[in-house]
Design a protein around this motif. Sequence first.
Motif, PDB file in Angstrom:
ATOM      1  N   PHE A  78       7.386   7.489   3.726  1.00 14.22           N
ATOM      2  CA  PHE A  78       8.792   7.121   3.942  1.00 14.22           C
ATOM      3  C   PHE A  78       9.017   6.683   5.393  1.00 14.22           C
ATOM      4  CE2 PHE A  78      10.866   9.849   0.332  1.00 14.22           C
ATOM      5  CZ  PHE A  78      10.341   8.959  -0.589  1.00 14.22           C
ATOM      6  N   HIS A  79       8.373   7.378   6.340  1.00 15.04           N
ATOM      7  CA  HIS A  79       8.533   7.025   7.758  1.00 15.04           C
ATOM      8  C   HIS A  79       8.006   5.617   8.023  1.00 15.04           C
ATOM      9  CE1 HIS A  79       8.516  11.586   8.834  1.00 15.04           C
ATOM     10  NE2 HIS A  79       9.704  11.165   8.433  1.00 15.04           N
ATOM     11  N   CYS A  80       6.876   5.264   7.398  1.00  9.90           N
ATOM     12  CA  CYS A  80       6.335   3.917   7.555  1.00  9.90           C
ATOM     13  C   CYS A  80       7.253   2.879   6.915  1.00  9.90           C
ATOM     14  CB  CYS A  80       4.938   3.835   6.934  1.00  9.90           C
ATOM     15  SG  CYS A  80       3.699   4.813   7.810  1.00  9.90           S
ATOM     16  N   MET A  81       7.769   3.192   5.758  1.00 10.02           N
ATOM     17  CA  MET A  81       8.670   2.255   5.070  1.00 10.02           C
ATOM     18  C   MET A  81       9.935   2.019   5.891  1.00 10.02           C
ATOM     19  SD  MET A  81       8.149   3.768   1.221  1.00 10.02           S
ATOM     20  CE  MET A  81       8.942   2.516   0.255  1.00 10.02           C
ATOM     21  N   LEU A 134      10.905  -6.828   6.723  1.00 12.74           N
ATOM     22  CA  LEU A 134      10.547  -7.653   5.566  1.00 12.74           C
ATOM     23  C   LEU A 134      11.707  -7.954   4.635  1.00 12.74           C
ATOM     24  CD1 LEU A 134       7.172  -5.883   4.652  1.00 12.74           C
ATOM     25  CD2 LEU A 134       7.464  -7.972   5.970  1.00 12.74           C
ATOM     26  N   LEU A 135      12.874  -7.396   4.924  1.00 11.13           N
ATOM     27  CA  LEU A 135      13.979  -7.515   3.973  1.00 11.13           C
ATOM     28  C   LEU A 135      14.407  -8.965   3.768  1.00 11.13           C
ATOM     29  CD1 LEU A 135      15.863  -5.915   2.166  1.00 11.13           C
ATOM     30  CD2 LEU A 135      17.431  -5.643   4.077  1.00 11.13           C
ATOM     31  N   THR A 136      14.316  -9.761   4.798  1.00  8.88           N
ATOM     32  CA  THR A 136      14.741 -11.165   4.673  1.00  8.88           C
ATOM     33  C   THR A 136      13.739 -11.972   3.879  1.00  8.88           C
ATOM     34  OG1 THR A 136      15.817 -10.970   6.826  1.00  8.88           O
ATOM     35  CG2 THR A 136      15.473 -13.197   5.971  1.00  8.88           C
ATOM     36  N   THR A 137      12.440 -11.795   4.140  1.00  8.46           N
ATOM     37  CA  THR A 137      11.416 -12.647   3.513  1.00  8.46           C
ATOM     38  C   THR A 137      10.867 -12.046   2.220  1.00  8.46           C
ATOM     39  OG1 THR A 137       9.727 -11.588   4.889  1.00  8.46           O
ATOM     40  CG2 THR A 137      10.746 -13.607   5.736  1.00  8.46           C
ATOM     41  N   SER A 176       0.833  -1.214   0.000  1.00  9.79           N
ATOM     42  CA  SER A 176       0.000   0.000   0.000  1.00  9.79           C
ATOM     43  C   SER A 176       0.862   1.257   0.000  1.00  9.79           C
ATOM     44  CB  SER A 176      -0.911   0.003   1.234  1.00  9.79           C
ATOM     45  OG  SER A 176      -1.783  -1.111   1.220  1.00  9.79           O
ATOM     46  N   ALA A 177       2.006   1.182   0.680  1.00  4.33           N
ATOM     47  CA  ALA A 177       2.919   2.329   0.680  1.00  4.33           C
ATOM     48  C   ALA A 177       3.423   2.619  -0.722  1.00  4.33           C
ATOM     49  CB  ALA A 177       4.084   2.062   1.625  1.00  4.33           C
ATOM     50  N   LEU A 178       3.728   1.568  -1.484  1.00  2.34           N
ATOM     51  CA  LEU A 178       4.179   1.776  -2.872  1.00  2.34           C
ATOM     52  C   LEU A 178       3.065   2.393  -3.713  1.00  2.34           C
ATOM     53  CD1 LEU A 178       6.186  -1.518  -3.508  1.00  2.34           C
ATOM     54  CD2 LEU A 178       7.069   0.738  -2.966  1.00  2.34           C
ATOM     55  N   GLU A 179       1.821   1.953  -3.465  1.00 11.92           N
ATOM     56  CA  GLU A 179       0.694   2.553  -4.180  1.00 11.92           C
ATOM     57  C   GLU A 179       0.554   4.031  -3.814  1.00 11.92           C
ATOM     58  OE1 GLU A 179      -2.757   0.311  -3.245  1.00 11.92           O
ATOM     59  OE2 GLU A 179      -1.955  -1.579  -4.043  1.00 11.92           O
ATOM     60  N   ALA A 180       0.749   4.327  -2.537  1.00 15.05           N
ATOM     61  CA  ALA A 180       0.638   5.727  -2.095  1.00 15.05           C
ATOM     62  C   ALA A 180       1.677   6.604  -2.774  1.00 15.05           C
ATOM     63  CB  ALA A 180       0.791   5.810  -0.574  1.00 15.05           C
ATOM     64  N   LEU A 181       2.865   6.075  -2.977  1.00 15.25           N
ATOM     65  CA  LEU A 181       3.916   6.868  -3.637  1.00 15.25           C
ATOM     66  C   LEU A 181       3.534   7.216  -5.064  1.00 15.25           C
ATOM     67  CD1 LEU A 181       7.226   5.185  -2.387  1.00 15.25           C
ATOM     68  CD2 LEU A 181       6.116   7.235  -1.543  1.00 15.25           C
ATOM     69  N   LEU A 238      10.206  -7.014  -2.817  1.00 18.06           N
ATOM     70  CA  LEU A 238       9.310  -5.910  -2.497  1.00 18.06           C
ATOM     71  C   LEU A 238      10.081  -4.738  -1.897  1.00 18.06           C
ATOM     72  CD1 LEU A 238       6.355  -4.975  -2.418  1.00 18.06           C
ATOM     73  CD2 LEU A 238       6.202  -5.954  -0.112  1.00 18.06           C
ATOM     74  N   CYS A 239      11.050  -5.048  -1.071  1.00 15.60           N
ATOM     75  CA  CYS A 239      11.870  -3.979  -0.480  1.00 15.60           C
ATOM     76  C   CYS A 239      12.695  -3.269  -1.550  1.00 15.60           C
ATOM     77  CB  CYS A 239      12.783  -4.563   0.596  1.00 15.60           C
ATOM     78  SG  CYS A 239      11.894  -5.222   2.023  1.00 15.60           S
ATOM     79  N   ILE A 240      13.241  -4.046  -2.499  1.00 16.75           N
ATOM     80  CA  ILE A 240      14.014  -3.435  -3.594  1.00 16.75           C
ATOM     81  C   ILE A 240      13.115  -2.523  -4.421  1.00 16.75           C
ATOM     82  CG2 ILE A 240      15.221  -3.945  -5.752  1.00 16.75           C
ATOM     83  CD1 ILE A 240      16.297  -6.477  -4.392  1.00 16.75           C
ATOM     84  N   GLU A 241      11.875  -2.972  -4.630  1.00 13.83           N
ATOM     85  CA  GLU A 241      10.923  -2.133  -5.372  1.00 13.83           C
ATOM     86  C   GLU A 241      10.656  -0.830  -4.625  1.00 13.83           C
ATOM     87  OE1 GLU A 241       6.408  -2.388  -7.266  1.00 13.83           O
ATOM     88  OE2 GLU A 241       7.277  -4.130  -6.231  1.00 13.83           O
ATOM     89  N   SER A 242      10.589  -0.908  -3.305  1.00 12.23           N
ATOM     90  CA  SER A 242      10.373   0.316  -2.516  1.00 12.23           C
ATOM     91  C   SER A 242      11.573   1.250  -2.625  1.00 12.23           C
ATOM     92  CB  SER A 242      10.098  -0.052  -1.054  1.00 12.23           C
ATOM     93  OG  SER A 242      11.252  -0.584  -0.452  1.00 12.23           O
ATOM     94  N   PHE A 243      12.795   0.684  -2.665  1.00 12.44           N
ATOM     95  CA  PHE A 243      13.981   1.518  -2.869  1.00 12.44           C
ATOM     96  C   PHE A 243      13.898   2.260  -4.208  1.00 12.44           C
ATOM     97  CE2 PHE A 243      16.696  -1.648  -0.206  1.00 12.44           C
ATOM     98  CZ  PHE A 243      16.109  -1.173   0.952  1.00 12.44           C
ATOM     99  N   ASP A 244      13.546   1.514  -5.258  1.00 15.37           N
ATOM    100  CA  ASP A 244      13.504   2.106  -6.606  1.00 15.37           C
ATOM    101  C   ASP A 244      12.432   3.186  -6.697  1.00 15.37           C
ATOM    102  OD1 ASP A 244      15.580   0.689  -7.759  1.00 15.37           O
ATOM    103  OD2 ASP A 244      14.314  -0.994  -8.327  1.00 15.37           O
TER     104      ASP A 244
END
Length: 1611
Positions: free
Chosen positions: A941-944, A951-954, A924-929, A958-964
């Motif tokens: 960003f604060h939530c992320m 979530l980085l391990t599992t 949902s955070a990615l959608e918000a961006l 998705l985390c890489i997508e949030s970085f991009d």
Amino acid sequence: MEWVLADALLSQSRDPRVLLGALCRGEASAERVETLCFLLQRLEDEEARGGGGAGALPEAAREVAAGYLVPLLRGLRGCPAGGADDPGPAARQRRRVLRAAGAALRSCARLAGGPQLAAALAEEALCDLLNAGPAPGLEGAAEAAVEVLAAVGSCLRPREDAPLLERVARAALALALGGDKAGPSPDAAALVAGRLLPALGRCGGAALRAVWGGLVAPGVSEGPGRVGSQLLILSALAEKLLPEPGADSVPASREAGLDARRCWRFWSTVQAGLAWSEDALTRKRARYLLQRAVEVSAELGTDCACAPGEGTGPSLFWWSEKKKDELLKFWENYILIMETLEGNQIHVIKPVLPKLNSLFEYAVSEENGCWLFHPSWHLCIYKRMFESENKILTKEGVTHFLELYETRILPFSPEISEFIIGPLMDALSESSLYSRSPGQLIGSVSPLGLKLQKFLVTYISFLPEEIKSSFLLKFIQKMTSRHWCAVPILFLSKALANVPRCKALGMEGLLALRDVLQCTMITHQILLRGAAQCYLLQTAMNLVDVEKVSLSDISTFLMSVRQEESLGRGTSLWMELCDWLRINESYFKQSSSCSSTGLHETSSLNAYVRNLVQEYIRSSAWEGGENSCMPDWFEAKLVALMVLLAIDVERMKSQYSEKRRTQNVLRIFLDPLLDALVKFGTNAYMPLLKTDRCLQLLLKLLHTCLLKGSGTQDDEVFTLLQNFIMSTTESISEFILRRLTMNELSTVSDLDRCHLYLMVLTELINLHLNVGWKRGNPIWKVISPLKNASIRHLQEMDRGQEPTLGRQIQRAVSMAALAMVCEVSQKPELQLDSLDVGPPETFISSLQLNQTLQKPHTEEESSFFEESSSSQGWGKIAAQYIHDQWVCLSFLLRKCHTLIPASEGEILEPTLPAVPMAVRTLQSALEALTVLPSEQVLPVFHCMKILVPKLLTTSESLCIESFDMAWKIIASLSNTQLIFWSNFKAFVQFVFDPKVLTIAAKIKGQAYFKIKEVMYRIIEMSAIKTGVFNILISYCCRSWVVSASNVSLSIAKNYSELVLEACIFGTVFRRDQRLIQDVQTFIENLGHECAANVVIENTKREDHYVRICAVKFLCLLDGSNMSHKLFMEDLAIKLLDKDELVSKSRTRYYVNSQQHRVKNRIWQILLVLFPKFDQNFLNKIIDKIFQAGFINNQASIKYFIEWIIILILHKFPQFLPKFWNCFSYGEENLKTSICTFLSVLSHLDVITETILEKKLILKQALTIVLQWCFNHNFSIRLYALVALKKIWSMCKGLHIEELAALTSVIESSLSQVENMHGAGSAKKNWQRIQEHFFFTAFHPLKDYCLETIFYTLPRLSGLTEDEWIAIGKFTRFTDIPLGAGFQWYLSTTHLCELKPGDWSQQDAGSNSGEADNQSEWTDVQKKIIPWKNHVPDFDLELVFQDRAAKLGKSISRLIVVASLIDKPTNLGGLCRTCEVFGAAALVMGSLQCVRDKQFQHLSVSAEQWLPLVEVKPPQLIDYLQQKKAEGYTIVGVEQTAKSLDLTRYCFPEKSLLLLGNEREGIPANLIQQLDVCVEIPQQGIIRSLNVHVSGALLIWEYTRQQLLKQGVSTA
């Protein structure tokens, strides 16, 4: 030849009719018409001698004119004239026919026996000229008419034909000047000025008077487009308009009563050409007219003065025989300067500039201090310098002008004032002028800025009082007339602020200053903008006449000054303003709105402020309705500012004696506001607009009082204000609670009110926190009901109710209120937060994220759109709603972050769905961006930041997508947007969070490499957006230092590239960027003196702070800690590898290049790390360090390498054997590096300081040094002798007996070098190297500190100032504190006091080797000997006219005219060139120079083989006219706007090449005679060639073209 042809024709028949009739038959070719012209001129000559046919000849002449020439000219009318730029063959042929026909008509008119023919031809040609008209340009008819009029004009009678001559003159002038505003046709002006007007000038007074009257008539335009044409005409008629000295007959000018020297309009035209014309040829004509007028005045020897024109002061031109020498000297220097300025080369112009000072000495009378010469002449010089393409010359001119009043007092002149406000201020708008001078330190004041300040202060002090006000007003208004860059507007404002106090400006001046303040807002440089505002406010205080402005005017003006950038409460500027108000408060003009009643014994300022507050509160009671929009903040800001200024003025007056009076006055000021605020909770019918304005004023009072620069501690006013406002808290909080929760906010404009209420609530919470938070206080009672009511409203809205405008607005209000409560709940002082999960947390967790706020139904759209023009659109409302959702979720995640599971399947707390379903929340955070605008993404960003580590391990992908996704948002923002920095900091905090870095490093997956990719992208971005790398490195280093655990540093080792890049970071800025940084540093160095430094936060975004952060981080590491030790060792190895890579990329690099800077930074960091290295690690890297000493390095890097080797050998003498081995390399390898190792030996006393047994080391060192003392390279010998001197002094101190045998040899060698005789470079270099800091003042141990490494040594080694990091920056950078015990900051020696010397270490490589062997066969210069033309020696006795024919020499039709050339060397070279290429003749000003030895040396006897003709310069016009009539095309070698490229010009066979003078070129009066100007294409900087070289190039090009034509015809 032409006369021979004419005689041959006359010998066949003496009847002119037969001869002329024969020539008039057949095709009218140029050759036929030219032959006819020659024959008529021959007949005219015979007629003059009395040998012509008496009756037949006049009749024959009339028949030729009427029957042949006139029809021929009529036939040529319809033909196109052809452009002057590049006439084709047909056009050139046509012009030959026209000129020959015109000359023939002149002869016919003279032979006709009366004036009737000439008058008839002139009348007909005048009609054609008038019909052609001036506007469309020069057509065929007009050109033919001009040729006819030029030809027959001399045949008209001055008296009888005076009316005709006047009409011709007026028509010619109209054609030359043009009839429209666009200006004349260049072709028309050139032809009329070159052909017709000179001919009319010879016709007597009537024509001259008509031309002169047209030129100086009051209605004649003087625009830039006209000046060129006017000067073209004036230079063509110069000899006629100026008196002719020494003439036997009465000249035309005297006959016409003309003397151009006495007309001010003539001189104003000349000045306009000198100063304002962009065309070099126009400026040349102006100089010619000036020079000619001076020459004429000197030759006449009579006094004259120009009639007064516009303005005051001396005449524009005057002459006095008594002061002839001074006048000649003045004008000689003046013309020399103007001619030199045409060169645009500073090295040529600078030696001439001292003559400009002498012009001012001549210009002012020593007796009465008045102007002798009109100052406008001097201003022409400065204008030319300001307009130069060479910025160095422009700066030189501006600097020279600003220094005018430093050493002399010049009389007042309106022209100088106008020049300052016009051209000078235009020139001052160029930012590059304000750069530092060479040798100035960064942060020094701009030399030009300082000169500007001194000049303005001095000039205004000299101005008469009646002029001062108008000048300052115009000066300030000029500052508003253009968009200024940050640097010029800053220094102009600073100069104005230093003008001594005077009552110069009224209301108009205050308004102009306000407009200038608006101009300063354009720049993005906040510090420079703030400083300029400070100076402009000081200007207003210094220059405004308070009796002409009211306090209302002052308060409105102060609103243009941004308080957050300059006028901060408590700053020096604020106190200065308060003092100014205190002194002048009783003198301000009475405002019409000011009440006559006031406090007892109070000042006008207090009365004004009290009235201001009353009017502010009272006026809102009846304005607007319940649904009105929010009022503007302007009035609230103004009232708050004036209240605080007035109360601080009151405090300044009381000075501890009446502290209670301050409280009473503030209470009186705020009574209307406090009364209204107290009634908020009880008066439900208070007008909405009044509540808005009261709350706005409340906020602005708090914000203004709390601005930076005002310390709230011990601030009596802030304490009083705080107490007053807290007394109203209960009423305000109840009002806000009611407004937010009782469905009273239902319109779009009410959202602005909601924002206002929430801001007030936040400020009230902060006030209670300042005095100590207590449960049960009024504000505490509001928070819980507000939270519960907001949740209840939101839950009700989710039950499917109809989305009306009122409901949707209330929903947005409730979400905003809940977000505010969540934000303040995170403050631990409020005691609102508990670990228990309650209804609010449950509600927030169940929110449907990214749920958009639906638009109201269509029936309410009209009301919405009515408000949308003054309020935000629905899209922004919906975005704010989503933003507030994420604020609430951020609060929840922070509170319950321990409950977030690492995987989707792990459910810990079913009551909070958003928390356990972290993957869905991150999606949902990615959608918000993708939905939210950039300014609303911060809470996402604060939530992320909380979600990604979980979530980085599992869920790595998705985390890489949030970085991009986050990076795309950051990369799309400009660094000038206010939201960029807050967003970027949040981005760095969640991508480079220590937990994220730790997990990514452990799993070494794609996220690890993505983080490094982002890291390098940020470093790349930092080259464009200064400061981004600072935030990254500062955050990472602080997070690693704070954790201070072995785990954190072991993780940091995985990201050591970040620290490595920080250690060597630093971009090379463009010149304009460096200027901005220099000026910013200058402002920062002013400290509290400039209020902007106090108010504006120092963001520390300079590139230096990246390295400072890295260095301070490294200094905090502990060498005894294993993880710290491994991190530093890994970094050191990478630094050495980087150094090796840079060295291999470029074996030789320039000083201060990027390679030099990077290597310098590498060795600086290695020096910082050295104390943490142990012997085992040094054993691994010692070879690399020694190897670096063998590399060809710049001086600063050599010093660092030598220093670190000395420190290693001092601390670990075990490495001495490896050091001795460095000297055993072959000489070929050592020749560029031996000086490095010899320099190390010069500090052998430091190296052996801790060694007890020194004898063996000294013997080894002595053995090595002695062999290098006899090296063939001088530099190596010098370094070896320095080391020998040090080692031998140690040996003598220890009394080593084994070395006694060497005493005599060493002592004699040192004595010999010490007592070296002579003043050669060897002795100087020996003295210099001994005085060098590295061998004298520098101590490797005592000077080991950050100051020496980063500031002193780079400065002493000649590194650019960009690389000097002052120690003050280390102490100011507090993000990473080093602690009180850190002792490495400052040096304990006097090394820092030294100045850079003139000796620096150099590569000692031998550059004196033999050059490569030349190839066996090379080109040999070969002289071409014309054997086919060789004749026996006795033929040399023949005269040169017959010699060429005897030799069979090929002669061309090219005539080279060199009459204007003075130097015998140039004439001799030209003579040789003309002879070699077979020119027809060389025309010289005097044949006497042939006997000159210099001429003969260059000509090598060419004068014996070449026809030489003598034509003196005054005779050139007639000579050129004659050659034109003979069909020659006059070609000039000159650079003009219309000149043709030599490579594109096709030479006619009959060409006459006119060469200019060495210095002046071709005079303006001769340029009119040219048919074409040709210039040689150039690729270099220097603008001109030697006249002989230029002539040779054109002669060869002519010859080459003719040879090609001959080849084609032969084929």
